[in-house]
Scaffold this active site. Structure first.
Site: not given
Ligand code: UD1
Length: 419
Positions: A22, A93, A117
């Site tokens: 996915k 998202r 979420d």
């Molecule tokens: C993606 C995956 C999700 C997985 C996650 C971590 C998809 C659709 N989803 O989510 O299934 O659990 O990676 O492996 O691929 N953060 C910030 N600022 C930002 C971006 C992120 O603070 O600009 C924080 C988030 O709040 C979170 C952490 O970084 O606590 C990890 O987030 P991130 O790796 O970005 O996850 P997603 O890409 O949303």
């Protein structure tokens, strides 16, 4: 009413094939916007989130068709509308992943801001900072983020944390930028590597995907291609955990050991035997597993998406384990549902103390998100009586026929659908 109905039964036995990932398919769909013409994606899972991303692409002006269950044709016209509407972004998202490609291709984008979420606060500051360094400006207006740039220029960005989404948005913006972009502390997930391979085959110049430093040298144009999406390691991990919970011997095809190194290592410490096969993995459980401590980390660490499944496995293992969630705040909401099934778990902030019990006790529970929902289905495999998991649509967002695949291994699981 739609729900999963699960009863504990005999140990699992047989072979199962995982679908395409996915979290890789969604990003490649978004990145297809970078090139005019027809992208063909193979091994695309038939799940609700893919359908939402298809709607996002259609809102932008692409045409998306599925001539076969696992094949997606994405036709991107010359003129696109660089806007992702609110109703789609709130449904998923990952819609935010169109931001990088739209900025790269159109020099502007208007994307609705996703809300919170069920797995906690998820910020986007690193996405914006990385794109700002390349010359994009952002304004928040009426619940949208409006991005513009006179033309993206390659830049060096150091991420505070190896965010998957931020790495992807910066990478997909950088491929058409002028000059060289360097992403330091980049996410290293296999889905990032698959996205980079997809972009490279389209004509992008990318070095270092899968390492903490990704270097992108911008090109002026990309060409659409045909690509096979990498297998879903999280789905594979789900079947490994199911084998640990229900016992038995299974073969899981369509995945690779190196995508599950740490999960396999932890499960091995617990007593599950796992080895690679020509097509994926083989696993056998000879009895109740033993508790081990787990801390989630970005890849190659123990992935946060495996955590709810691991907590369920630990809930019926021998001994006590401490589980630490380092990636998301508030990802332990599902524990209350496991408590309804008789688990002995105490959570405190980022930690959960899981004391294994002999058996769980079937009850109605509710899926809160995709992995937590799958974890409850697995819990039912070790629960006396009947476990009914409500709100199965959360699980449908990420799994192709989870119930049918578990049933093909001999589990007593089915999904009822209201007429
Ligand atoms: C993606 C995956 C999700 C997985 C996650 C971590 C998809 C659709 N989803 O989510 O299934 O659990 O990676 O492996 O691929 N953060 C910030 N600022 C930002 C971006 C992120 O603070 O600009 C924080 C988030 O709040 C979170 C952490 O970084 O606590 C990890 O987030 P991130 O790796 O970005 O996850 P997603 O890409 O949303």
């Amino acid at each position: 009413m739609d729900r999963f109905v699960v009863r504990a039964g005999r140990p699992l036995e047989g072979e199962v094939t995982v679908s395409g990932a996915k979290n890789a398919a969604l990003k490649q769909m978004a990145a297809s916007l970078l090139a005019r013409g027809r992208t063909v994606l193979r091994n695309v899972p038939e799940i609700a989130d893919v359908a939402v991303m298809a709607e996002v692409l259609e809102a932008i002006g692409a045409t998306v068709t599925r001539p076969e269950p696992a094949v997606l044709l994405i036709d991107v016209p010359d003129e696109i509308v660089p806007e992702a509407p609110y109703d789609l972004v709130t449904r998923m998202r990952a819609s935010i992943n169109v931001l990088g490609p739209l900025l790269g291709r159109c020099g502007r984008a208007r994307v609705a801001l996703p809300g919170g979420d069920n797995i906690g606060r998820r910020k986007l500051d690193m996405h914006f900072r990385g794109l700002e360094a390349m010359g994009a400006s952002f304004v928040r207006r009426h619940g949208f983020i409006e991005a513009t740039t006179p033309g993206l220029i390659g830049a060096r960005t150091v991420l505070d944390f190896p965010s998957v989404g931020a790495t992807e948005n910066i990478l997909t913006a950088a491929v058409l930028a002028e000059g060289t972009t360097i992403i330091e502390n980049a996410a290293r997930e296999p889905e990032i590597v698959d996205l980079a391979e997809f972009l490279i085959r389209m004509g992008a110049t990318i070095l270092g995907a899968g390492s903490p430093t990704i270097t992108v040298v911008g090109v002026s144009e990309l060409t659409p291609i045909e690509h096979e999406v990498v297998g879903d390691r999280i789905e594979a991990g789900t079947f490994l955990m199911a084998c640990g919970i229900a016992g038995g011997e299974v073969e899981i095809n369509g995945t690779r050991l190196e995508h599950l190194d740490l999960v396999v290592m932890k499960l091995g410490e617990m007593g599950l035997k796992v080895s690679p096969t020509a097509h994926g993995l083989w696993a056998r459980s000879d009895g109740r597993l033993s508790a081990v401590d787990i801390a989630t980390l970005p890849f190659p660490g123990f992935g946060t998406d495996f955590m709810p499944l691991a907590v369920t496995l630990l809930a019926v293992a021998q001994g006590t384990a401490i589980v630490t969630e380092n990636v998301f705040d508030g990802r332990f909401g599902f524990v209350d549902e496991l408590l309804r099934l008789g688990a002995d778990i105490h959570t405190e902030g980022r930690h959960a103390v899981v004391r294994g019990v002999d058996r769980l006790s079937g009850a109605p529970v509710r899926a809160l998100d995709v992995r937590a929902g799958a974890a409850l289905v697995l819990a039912g495999l070790a629960a006396d009586g009947e476990t009914v998991v409500h709100d199965p649509y959360h699980v449908d967002r990420g799994y192709v026929n989870l119930a049918a695949k578990l049933a093909s291994l001999g589990a007593d699981v089915h999904r009822t659908t209201s007429p």
